[in-house]
Design an enzyme around this catalytic site. Structure first.
Site, mmCIF file in Angstrom:
data_model
loop_
_atom_site.group_PDB
_atom_site.id
_atom_site.type_symbol
_atom_site.label_atom_id
_atom_site.label_comp_id
_atom_site.label_asym_id
_atom_site.label_seq_id
_atom_site.Cartn_x
_atom_site.Cartn_y
_atom_site.Cartn_z
ATOM 1 C CG ASP A 47 -2.268 0.765 0.822
ATOM 2 O OD1 ASP A 47 -2.799 0.532 -0.279
ATOM 3 O OD2 ASP A 47 -2.720 1.592 1.622
ATOM 4 C CD GLU A 88 -2.832 7.825 3.384
ATOM 5 O OE1 GLU A 88 -3.753 8.513 3.876
ATOM 6 O OE2 GLU A 88 -2.985 7.066 2.422
ATOM 7 C CD GLU A 140 -8.920 8.683 -0.607
ATOM 8 O OE1 GLU A 140 -8.536 7.612 -0.112
ATOM 9 O OE2 GLU A 140 -8.260 9.735 -0.528
ATOM 10 C CD GLU A 210 -9.313 -0.302 -3.375
ATOM 11 O OE1 GLU A 210 -8.930 -0.928 -2.365
ATOM 12 O OE2 GLU A 210 -8.792 0.763 -3.733
HETATM 13 C C1 HMH Z 1 -5.318 0.062 -2.536
HETATM 14 N N1 HMH Z 1 -7.000 1.736 -2.040
HETATM 15 C C2 HMH Z 1 -5.775 1.286 -1.835
HETATM 16 N N2 HMH Z 1 -4.923 1.918 -1.016
HETATM 17 C C3 HMH Z 1 -5.314 3.047 -0.372
HETATM 18 N N3 HMH Z 1 -4.439 3.658 0.467
HETATM 19 C C4 HMH Z 1 -6.618 3.533 -0.558
HETATM 20 C C5 HMH Z 1 -7.436 2.844 -1.422
HETATM 21 C C6 HMH Z 1 -7.163 4.748 0.159
HETATM 22 O O1 HMH Z 1 -6.447 5.860 -0.076
#
Ligand code: HMH
Length: 221
Positions: A47, A88, A140, A210
């Protein structure tokens, strides 16, 4: 009379794809405490790479808003999103070092590369603001709905994962997602049929990406 937004109709029309992305087995395993920490670490590392690619994508949505939006308020919402990504990225670095992950050595997996490729394709000036901001909102809201579930009533999320869940599961993040949703609904209300279709396909597309992203870290669940 307040019209029902297009997004609400999509959510009613496609409950299973939405549930697939926001109630994934990895999320369920965080919520019930059975999560394998190796899976969590793998998700975290992947991520971080995703979020780095997300920054230029959000910046591209900001450019589209500046050029195409009918409402000046959109820019502030998106700019807030850009700004919070700096924090972040710092958070990812701190969290990774807590878990002993060396971020410079992380290799993107196939699903991550594919997803970052989608983000890159959306940066093209040929992609309409309405379609791009729809994708932005879905990306999001999947995290918001997923991680809020991990800290909701009856959750047994391990203490050391709660900060992660709070990041996306917080009230503040929910409000930000709502602001994005309001923009998307406003744009879709004025969109042509063709644009509406494109946006709906993008909604479903992002949900699939996702799920594939969560699947990378499924590990041994
Ligand atoms: C894969 N989807 C993914 N990573 C993230 N950080 C978000 C959504 C949300 O910002």
């Amino acid at each position: 009379e307040k019209k029902v937004g297009v997004i609400e109709t999509w959510l009613r029309k496609h409950p299973l794809p939405f549930k697939g992305a926001t109630r994934h087995p990895l999320i369920l395993s965080i919520r019930d405490g059975s999560i394998d920490i190796a899976s969590f670490k793998s998700w975290l590392a992947q991520d971080y790479l995703f979020v780095r690619a997300f920054v230029p994508f959000v910046a591209s949505v900001l450019i589209k808003a500046w050029k195409e939006s009918d409402e000046s308020g959109d820019m502030e919402v998106i700019l807030g999103g850009v700004a919070s990504l700096e924090d972040e990225i710092s958070w990812f670095k701190r969290e990774a070092s807590k878990w002993g992950i060396s971020l410079s050595e992380v290799v993107p997996q196939q699903a991550n590369k594919k997803y970052c490729g989608l983000l890159e394709s959306l940066m093209s000036p040929d992609v309409e603001y309405t379609v791009a901001i729809t994708a932005f909102w879905v990306i999001e809201v999947v995290y918001q709905e997923s991680f809020a579930y991990c800290i909701g009533e009856g959750s047994k999320t391990p203490q050391e994962l709660k900060e992660t869940c709070e990041r996306w599961g917080s009230e503040a993040f929910a409000k930000y997602c709502q602001s994005l949703q309001n923009i998307v609904n406003r744009r879709l209300q004025k969109a042509s049929d063709e644009e509406l279709k494109k946006a709906e396909r993008m909604f479903l597309n992002v949900l699939e990406y996702e799920v594939d992203f969560w699947n990378m870290s499924r590990g041994n669940v």
